[in-house]
Design an enzyme around this catalytic site. Structure first.
Site, PDB file in Angstrom:
ATOM      1  N   HIS A  49       2.052   7.946   7.361  1.00 43.15           N
ATOM      2  CA  HIS A  49       3.352   7.303   7.597  1.00 43.15           C
ATOM      3  C   HIS A  49       4.474   8.331   7.556  1.00 43.15           C
ATOM      4  O   HIS A  49       5.442   8.225   8.302  1.00 43.15           O
ATOM      5  CB  HIS A  49       3.606   6.204   6.559  1.00 43.15           C
ATOM      6  N   HIS A 109       1.595   6.523   2.968  1.00 40.81           N
ATOM      7  CA  HIS A 109       0.776   7.739   2.897  1.00 40.81           C
ATOM      8  C   HIS A 109       1.244   8.812   3.874  1.00 40.81           C
ATOM      9  O   HIS A 109       2.198   8.623   4.625  1.00 40.81           O
ATOM     10  CB  HIS A 109      -0.708   7.416   3.060  1.00 40.81           C
ATOM     11  N   LYS A 169       0.891  -1.162   0.000  1.00 43.88           N
ATOM     12  CA  LYS A 169       0.000   0.000   0.000  1.00 43.88           C
ATOM     13  C   LYS A 169       0.923   1.204   0.000  1.00 43.88           C
ATOM     14  O   LYS A 169       2.042   1.130   0.488  1.00 43.88           O
ATOM     15  CB  LYS A 169      -0.861   0.008   1.255  1.00 43.88           C
TER      16      LYS A 169
END
Ligand code: ARG
Length: 627
Positions: free
Chosen positions: A177, A174, A171
């Site tokens: 993070h 983003h 993933k």
């Protein structure tokens, strides 16, 4: 006049000079470290006279001697000790006893406040002496990379485990993070500054049903070549594709358009994940490759951010037996209830809902892994404190986790802390709305490079403009993230955060560059080897006092940032220092000044630089010398 005409070759302190600025005898107060925090000596001098005047233990007064207030260098609020009554009378007792010394030059009163003025030369002497000694020690002792000013030993011998960044494989990394990475790195550094031993752990999201889905997707759409080239990007694309297909199929299934329920993507994915949980070698082998390749790529990005981890751990590393153990304890302690085959902990009594710990098909979930993980982490890295840095959206998850650990009577319950933060809004790059960290950094670098190119002369003097623009770009992104209180949301604005105008990252680098340039541009001014080598009387100027006073607030800024896990405390300290340097720049010059003045000012600017560089390193920035 000059204290000594010696040049930089002598480093022996001059006892006569030392004596000239000697402080009056000070009371002893436990926990005060005068070696590292000269300001505390001056606060003790206040505590002493106030204690004598009021017949009180100076150790009681000491914590109430405030610094950094508007009206005076050092302030005591009388009502903290004498509620009601007449503050004037209490003030008078102190005024009658007060005598100017090398520590304090004046005492005034204003309403209920005692306002003390520092003896500026005495203060300058002790500050510059401390900073220059510590900077020298840091340089001479290559094993200790740290400059001691602003640090303490108060948590020596204690261990803090920090779980931060912790992205999910397949993933995108983003904004949440990114913030966890930036804030977590600084929280870790701040703990080290307070004497903690710190273990930096990256708890990867590398386990769960989504890896079943990814595996099904890879068999269908994966490319070996793409995988090796850019695993994170490729796995993400595969994941998006299969995930969309899966969603469509579920919709069609619900409408009765798909009948073979056993062969849906969803069913296949569940089977693969179940095989992974059962330890099937084939299922595991493919997953392990995804993980290894992703970690390699992640490491490159962390390298660019100047951020390091001691361990790459993750959800997959949690021992299945620890999870079973957690489930067993929850059942034994009657904390659980059933819901259509799933097992939940019931926390409704504490207004924390019910939370699944085992799914209907027997597989585990994020919370189960954090429950088992707490046990494993505590066993592998026994900690006195464990911090997990994750966006505020997961607040309920962590409250549930902590409450459950407490109800399970786990020994580490109460030692774990969730440090949360707000959202980043409007983060997108030219390439699109899904943001990859590497794109953000590339774009920041490019912006900085463009700005630097606009000044041809300076640009031509920079040895490695690529690296420089990369570092300033990284600073811009980090400082934008840490300027406000962490709980606040903020709007990501690449144009603004890379601007040279205003309180943004580049300004902090620019301030450091300026301070470096003084020495470079004045090669003929001797660099004094110690404060005994300079004439302090020439530093008796308000703009210099302001800078030195601000330096003395550095340990407090570090401490506040540490106590509140709030990097903004330190960022704001840096901005303010930058402004003070800017304001001194035109008047407190080294070039063109008479020799003694030039020498003293240069020495002072070098110490300012040392402290700014140290603040920047705590903020995980790389201080640069030219831009
Ligand atoms: N991987 C998670 C996410 O991206 C964050 C993990 C935080 N650490 C933890 N122990 N739960 O949302």
């Amino acid at each position: 006049m000059a204290d000594s005409t010696a040049t930089s070759s002598t480093s022996a302190p001059n006892p006569a000079v030392n004596a000239r600025y000697a402080l009056p005898e000070l009371p002893k107060v436990a926990g005060v470290d005068l070696e590292r925090q000269p300001m505390d000596a001056f606060r003790l001098a206040v505590a002493k006279v106030v204690g004598e005047a009021w017949d009180m233990d100076p150790a009681k007064i000491f914590p109430a001697v405030d610094v950094g207030k508007k009206d005076a260098d050092l302030t005591v609020a009388i009502p903290r000790f004498h509620k009601g009554g007449k503050p004037d009378e209490w003030a008078k007792k102190v005024v009658d006893l007060f005598k100017p010394s090398n520590a304090l030059s004046a005492l005034n009163t204003k309403g209920p406040f005692l306002l003390f003025t520092l003896n500026k030369t005495g203060f300058t002497y002790h500050m510059l002496r401390t900073i220059s000694h510590m900077a020298r020690d840091a340089r001479e002792n290559p094993t200790s990379h740290s400059f001691a000013f602003g640090t303490t030993d108060e948590s020596k011998g204690k261990h803090m485990l920090i779980d931060f960044s912790s992205p999910n494989i397949a993933k995108p990394f983003h904004a949440g993070h990114l913030r966890s990475t930036i804030i977590g790195a600084v929280v870790a550094n701040l703990h080290e500054a307070m004497g903690w031993k710190v273990t930096r752990l990256n708890y990867l999201g590398d386990w769960g049903t989504q890896y079943g889905l990814l595996s099904v997707g890879f068999d269908k759409y994966g490319s070996e070549e793409e995988l090796v080239k850019d695993p994170i990007m490729h796995l993400f694309h595969v994941y998006v594709k299969i995930n969309n297909e899966n969603k469509d199929e579920i919709e069609r299934f619900n409408k009765g358009e798909v009948t073979d329920g056993d062969n849906t993507i969803h069913a296949q994915a569940k089977r693969v994940f179940k095989a992974m949980e059962d330890g099937d070698p084939k299922a595991i082998a493919q997953w392990a490759r995804f993980r290894d390749l992703s970690i390699e790529k992640l490491k490159e990005t962390y390298e660019r951010l100047n951020i390091h981890f001691d361990v790459f751990w993750g959800e997959s590393k949690v021992d299945p037996e620890s999870m079973q153990r957690a489930i067993r304890i929850c059942e034994e302690k009657k904390l659980t209830c059933d819901d259509r085959g799933a097992l939940l902990v019931d926390l409704t009594k504490w207004k924390m809902d019910r939370a699944i710990i085992r799914k209907g098909d027997g597989t585990t979930i994020y919370l189960t892994r954090d429950l088992g993980g707490a046990h494993d982490k505590f066993k592998i890295w026994p900690f006195d404190k464990h911090i997990i840095v994750v966006q505020a959206a997961q607040a309920l998850h962590f409250r549930q986790l902590f409450k459950t650990l407490e109800l399970m009577e786990e020994p580490m319950a109460g030692k774990i802390e969730h440090i949360s933060f707000g959202l980043v809004k409007g983060m997108s790059t030219r390439k699109g709305t899904v943001v990859f960290l590497s794109d953000i950094l590339d774009e920041a670098t490019e912006q900085m490079h463009e700005q630097m190119r606009s000044n041809d002369v300076k640009y031509s003097q920079i040895e490695d403009p690529e690296t420089t623009s990369r570092i300033i770009g990284e600073t811009a992104v980090k400082i934008q993230d840490m300027s406000g209180k962490r709980v606040n949301d903020y709007d990501f604005n690449m144009k603004r955060c890379t601007s040279f105008e205003g309180d943004f990252g580049p300004f902090i680098q620019y301030s450091h560059v300026r301070l470096c340039s003084v020495q470079r541009k004045n090669p003929n001014v001797p660099v004094a080897s110690s404060v005994e080598d300079i004439d302090l009387s020439v530093l008796d100027e308000p703009k210099i006092h302001d800078m030195i006073y601000h330096l003395s607030l550095y340990p407090t800024a570090v401490r506040n940032a540490y106590v509140q896990s709030e990097p903004s405390q330190l960022v704001n300290w840096c901005f303010r220092l930058g402004h003070l340097v800017g304001s001194a720049w035109e008047t407190v010059k080294v070039s063109g000044a008479p020799e003694e003045e030039a020498k003293a000012r240069l020495f002072m600017y070098i110490q300012v630089r040392e402290v700014l560089a140290s603040a920047m390193r705590l903020l995980s920035l790389t201080p640069i010398e030219r831009m």
